[in-house]
Scaffold this motif. Structure first.
Motif, PDB file in Angstrom:
ATOM      1  N   ALA A 129      17.320  -5.831 -20.322  1.00  0.00           N
ATOM      2  CA  ALA A 129      16.405  -4.928 -21.028  1.00  0.00           C
ATOM      3  C   ALA A 129      14.962  -5.404 -20.897  1.00  0.00           C
ATOM      4  O   ALA A 129      14.049  -4.594 -20.662  1.00  0.00           O
ATOM      5  N   PHE A 130      14.745  -6.702 -21.012  1.00  0.00           N
ATOM      6  CA  PHE A 130      13.398  -7.240 -20.859  1.00  0.00           C
ATOM      7  C   PHE A 130      12.884  -7.027 -19.439  1.00  0.00           C
ATOM      8  O   PHE A 130      11.724  -6.672 -19.234  1.00  0.00           O
ATOM      9  N   TYR A 131      13.739  -7.221 -18.462  1.00  0.00           N
ATOM     10  CA  TYR A 131      13.338  -7.030 -17.059  1.00  0.00           C
ATOM     11  C   TYR A 131      12.984  -5.564 -16.789  1.00  0.00           C
ATOM     12  O   TYR A 131      11.979  -5.268 -16.129  1.00  0.00           O
ATOM     13  N   ILE A 132      13.777  -4.639 -17.304  1.00  0.00           N
ATOM     14  CA  ILE A 132      13.481  -3.215 -17.124  1.00  0.00           C
ATOM     15  C   ILE A 132      12.170  -2.862 -17.830  1.00  0.00           C
ATOM     16  O   ILE A 132      11.324  -2.151 -17.278  1.00  0.00           O
ATOM     17  N   TYR A 133      11.973  -3.390 -19.042  1.00  0.00           N
ATOM     18  CA  TYR A 133      10.723  -3.150 -19.760  1.00  0.00           C
ATOM     19  C   TYR A 133       9.539  -3.692 -18.962  1.00  0.00           C
ATOM     20  O   TYR A 133       8.502  -3.043 -18.850  1.00  0.00           O
ATOM     21  N   TRP A 134       9.668  -4.888 -18.425  1.00  0.00           N
ATOM     22  CA  TRP A 134       8.587  -5.499 -17.653  1.00  0.00           C
ATOM     23  C   TRP A 134       8.279  -4.671 -16.400  1.00  0.00           C
ATOM     24  O   TRP A 134       7.106  -4.480 -16.068  1.00  0.00           O
ATOM     25  N   CYS A 135       9.326  -4.161 -15.733  1.00  0.00           N
ATOM     26  CA  CYS A 135       9.112  -3.331 -14.530  1.00  0.00           C
ATOM     27  C   CYS A 135       8.385  -2.046 -14.889  1.00  0.00           C
ATOM     28  O   CYS A 135       7.473  -1.616 -14.172  1.00  0.00           O
ATOM     29  N   VAL A 136       8.754  -1.417 -15.991  1.00  0.00           N
ATOM     30  CA  VAL A 136       8.121  -0.165 -16.397  1.00  0.00           C
ATOM     31  C   VAL A 136       6.690  -0.422 -16.873  1.00  0.00           C
ATOM     32  O   VAL A 136       5.763   0.336 -16.552  1.00  0.00           O
ATOM     33  N   ALA A 137       6.495  -1.486 -17.631  1.00  0.00           N
ATOM     34  CA  ALA A 137       5.169  -1.780 -18.181  1.00  0.00           C
ATOM     35  C   ALA A 137       4.185  -2.199 -17.091  1.00  0.00           C
ATOM     36  O   ALA A 137       2.989  -1.912 -17.194  1.00  0.00           O
ATOM     37  N   SER A 138       4.676  -2.892 -16.068  1.00  0.00           N
ATOM     38  CA  SER A 138       3.769  -3.378 -15.032  1.00  0.00           C
ATOM     39  C   SER A 138       3.564  -2.372 -13.901  1.00  0.00           C
ATOM     40  O   SER A 138       2.775  -2.614 -12.994  1.00  0.00           O
ATOM     41  N   ALA A 139       4.284  -1.259 -13.921  1.00  0.00           N
ATOM     42  CA  ALA A 139       4.114  -0.253 -12.866  1.00  0.00           C
ATOM     43  C   ALA A 139       2.793   0.476 -13.071  1.00  0.00           C
ATOM     44  O   ALA A 139       2.441   0.870 -14.175  1.00  0.00           O
ATOM     45  N   GLY A 140       2.100   0.640 -11.990  1.00  0.00           N
ATOM     46  CA  GLY A 140       0.816   1.342 -12.052  1.00  0.00           C
ATOM     47  C   GLY A 140       0.920   2.668 -11.316  1.00  0.00           C
ATOM     48  O   GLY A 140       1.990   3.080 -10.855  1.00  0.00           O
ATOM     49  N   SER A 141      -0.201   3.332 -11.226  1.00  0.00           N
ATOM     50  CA  SER A 141      -0.209   4.620 -10.549  1.00  0.00           C
ATOM     51  C   SER A 141      -0.437   4.479  -9.047  1.00  0.00           C
ATOM     52  O   SER A 141      -0.401   5.464  -8.322  1.00  0.00           O
ATOM     53  N   THR A 142      -0.621   3.256  -8.569  1.00  0.00           N
ATOM     54  CA  THR A 142      -0.837   3.043  -7.141  1.00  0.00           C
ATOM     55  C   THR A 142       0.490   2.927  -6.420  1.00  0.00           C
ATOM     56  O   THR A 142       1.539   2.742  -7.033  1.00  0.00           O
ATOM     57  N   GLU A 143       0.452   2.981  -5.086  1.00  0.00           N
ATOM     58  CA  GLU A 143       1.669   2.851  -4.286  1.00  0.00           C
ATOM     59  C   GLU A 143       2.148   1.404  -4.313  1.00  0.00           C
ATOM     60  O   GLU A 143       1.359   0.476  -4.471  1.00  0.00           O
ATOM     61  N   PHE A 144       3.451   1.237  -4.102  1.00  0.00           N
ATOM     62  CA  PHE A 144       4.027  -0.110  -4.068  1.00  0.00           C
ATOM     63  C   PHE A 144       3.747  -0.758  -2.727  1.00  0.00           C
ATOM     64  O   PHE A 144       3.902  -0.141  -1.676  1.00  0.00           O
ATOM     65  N   ALA A 145       3.382  -2.008  -2.764  1.00  0.00           N
ATOM     66  CA  ALA A 145       3.242  -2.791  -1.546  1.00  0.00           C
ATOM     67  C   ALA A 145       4.509  -3.625  -1.383  1.00  0.00           C
ATOM     68  O   ALA A 145       5.276  -3.836  -2.330  1.00  0.00           O
ATOM     69  N   LEU A 146       4.752  -4.102  -0.175  1.00  0.00           N
ATOM     70  CA  LEU A 146       5.944  -4.910   0.093  1.00  0.00           C
ATOM     71  C   LEU A 146       5.939  -6.180  -0.749  1.00  0.00           C
ATOM     72  O   LEU A 146       6.987  -6.636  -1.199  1.00  0.00           O
ATOM     73  N   ARG A 147       4.749  -6.745  -1.004  1.00  0.00           N
ATOM     74  CA  ARG A 147       4.647  -7.945  -1.829  1.00  0.00           C
ATOM     75  C   ARG A 147       5.131  -7.700  -3.255  1.00  0.00           C
ATOM     76  O   ARG A 147       5.621  -8.610  -3.909  1.00  0.00           O
ATOM     77  N   GLU A 148       5.006  -6.502  -3.748  1.00  0.00           N
ATOM     78  CA  GLU A 148       5.425  -6.196  -5.114  1.00  0.00           C
ATOM     79  C   GLU A 148       6.924  -5.927  -5.205  1.00  0.00           C
ATOM     80  O   GLU A 148       7.522  -6.111  -6.258  1.00  0.00           O
ATOM     81  N   VAL A 149       7.538  -5.495  -4.116  1.00  0.00           N
ATOM     82  CA  VAL A 149       8.957  -5.151  -4.121  1.00  0.00           C
ATOM     83  C   VAL A 149       9.836  -6.372  -3.865  1.00  0.00           C
ATOM     84  O   VAL A 149      10.960  -6.447  -4.366  1.00  0.00           O
ATOM     85  N   ILE A 150       9.330  -7.351  -3.129  1.00  0.00           N
ATOM     86  CA  ILE A 150      10.135  -8.522  -2.750  1.00  0.00           C
ATOM     87  C   ILE A 150      10.663  -9.289  -3.975  1.00  0.00           C
ATOM     88  O   ILE A 150      11.843  -9.636  -4.003  1.00  0.00           O
TER      89      ILE A 150
END
Length: 147
Positions: free
Chosen positions: A48-69
């Motif tokens: 739950a904390f990991y999902i919250y962190w992923c949602v909270a840290s997502a921005g309106s910009t496109e994902f870069a490979l560095r962010e997905v790794i």
């Protein structure tokens, strides 16, 4: 029957003591009553904390490979940990099965079951006498029978 307890999570310590040695019974009781529920709760809180962190840290910009790794490595690590845990558990079970003596197939003839000599403990021997149904009628020390 290797495991006489069907639902191990709801059994009492006394029931474990009936089927296992004291140390093994206490370990199993503590695992099913304390450690396993705590482990499951911690996994759910971490997820739950990991999902919250992923949602909270997502921005309106496109994902870069560095962010997905890091996310992909986290998922890969969890999958590898569960796989290694499963393989280790199966290996431990197969090793413990190898340590157990093989069971002898039951003999249908009751004549062979008369006067069976059993070794009990170190240096103590007993003779078991069977009735017509094949049940043990009485047991006597071997020294009395030889004298």
């Amino acid at each position: 029957m290797k495991e006489p307890i069907i639902d191990a999570s709801g059994t009492t310590l006394q029931q474990y003591l009936q089927h296992h040695a004291r140390g093994k019974a206490v370990r199993r009781y503590l695992w099913y009553r304390l450690a396993r529920p705590l482990l499951v709760a911690c996994i759910w809180v971490a997820a739950a904390f990991y999902i919250y962190w992923c949602v909270a840290s997502a921005g309106s910009t496109e994902f870069a490979l560095r962010e997905v790794i890091p996310d992909a490595l986290t998922i890969l690590w969890i999958g590898m940990a569960l796989t290694v845990w499963t393989l280790a558990r199966r290996f431990g079970t197969s090793v413990s099965n190898l340590k157990q003596p093989a069971r002898v197939a039951p003999i249908s003839t009751l004549d062979l079951a008369k006067d069976v000599v059993l070794s009990v403990g170190t240096g103590r021997r007993l003779v078991a006498f069977h009735d017509e149904d094949g049940l043990i009628s009485h047991v006597a020390p071997l020294q009395q029978e030889l004298a």
